[in-house]
Design a protein around this motif. Structure first.
Motif: not given
Length: 296
Positions: A12, A8, A83, A154
């Motif tokens: 991102v 993630l 995260i 997330y």
């Protein structure tokens, strides 16, 4: 699970930073049925856009209230690290993905940099935004369980309290985004802009060039070869230079932005403070996760 990569954090950072900067041909903004306010740009007649011929970057008055490309990299990497912390707390080992961001040449009013047009023709320049970590050469395979944990993290971490100070986000009804939308719409209807646009169309047609049929496009058709594409784009820039300069529509846009800034200065000052605090917090998150100050 040693060596498991941060899925993630990669998503991102890559999804947002890779799209930094206006698209090659930005769509017209929409305010729905909301009446446009009367904005007198003459009260900001000294406002000017800053155009970088080498990179294709344009800086407008409202940009001081948005994250810069570099600041956006800091914030999104910070979110990615937070995260990752959540994934690690679920019992998995994480290796941040890293890598650089990218931003496209600003072409909301078509091509304007001779330097870039001579090299790229109609293809927008893509500039590199330095990242804070080296990109992993070969990301290891991760388990379905870690993917599920990452997805949960997330959702739970979200933006971790960092504001999304980016121009043109869908559904953004904030004052900064409204200022940007109103300025763009008023520019598209401005008599000086319309006269400039008409003069440019007349000039390119006089050179035997043809605009693509799309309404409002600044793109012209060519024979298909790269050489002819470059020739056509350079002729289009030559026409702009002959009718007041390629920067004129950007200066009109800058004046509409600056005139509205004067009316909302107190609110925008608070937003500027919010942005400064967010960027500093992002830098601290990065330091806490081992990013050297030299990268910040």
């Amino acid at each position: 699970m040693a060596g498991a990569v941060s899925v993630l954090a990669a998503v991102v950072v890559a999804a947002i930073t890779a799209c930094s900067g206006p698209a090659a041909q930005s769509p017209k903004p929409s305010l729905g049925a909301t009446p446009l306010p009367a904005v007198d740009r003459s009260k900001a007649a000294d406002a000017r856009a800053s155009l970088n011929e080498a990179t294709g970057e344009v800086v407008l008055p409202m940009d001081k209230y948005w994250y810069s490309d570099r600041e956006n990299v800091f914030v999104n990497n910070a979110v990615g690290f937070l995260i990752d912390d959540c994934v690690e707390s679920a019992g998995f080992t994480v290796v941040p993905w890293g890598g650089d961001g990218k931003a496209l040449e600003d072409r909301r009013f078509g091509s304007w940099s001779r330097q870039l047009a001579a090299r790229n023709g109609a293809t927008p320049e893509t500039r590199r935004i330095p990242g804070v970590l080296e990109k992993q050469v070969r990301p290891p395979v991760i388990s379905a369980e870690q993917e599920q944990a990452a997805s949960r993290c997330y959702d739970s971490v979200g933006r971790a309290g960092f504001p999304e100070l980016l121009e043109g986000l869908a559904g953004d009804t904030s004052i900064p985004n409204r200022i940007g939308q109103i300025a763009a719409l008023l520019t598209s209807r401005d008599p000086e802009y319309l006269a400039y646009r008409k003069a440019w169309e007349t000039c390119v047609e006089g050179k035997g060039l043809k605009l693509l049929e799309e309404d409002g496009t600044w793109t012209m058709s060519s024979s298909g070869s790269k050489e002819d594409e470059i020739r056509v784009v350079l002729l289009g820039i030559e026409c702009k230079e002959s009718i007041g300069g390629a920067r004129k529509p950007y200066d009109i846009l800058a004046q509409y932005q600056a005139a509205q800034i004067k009316d909302h200065q107190a609110e925008l000052n608070k937003l500027g403070e919010q942005k400064t605090a967010a960027v500093e917090r992002a830098r601290q998150v990065l330091r806490d996760h081992g990013v050297a100050d030299a990268k910040l």
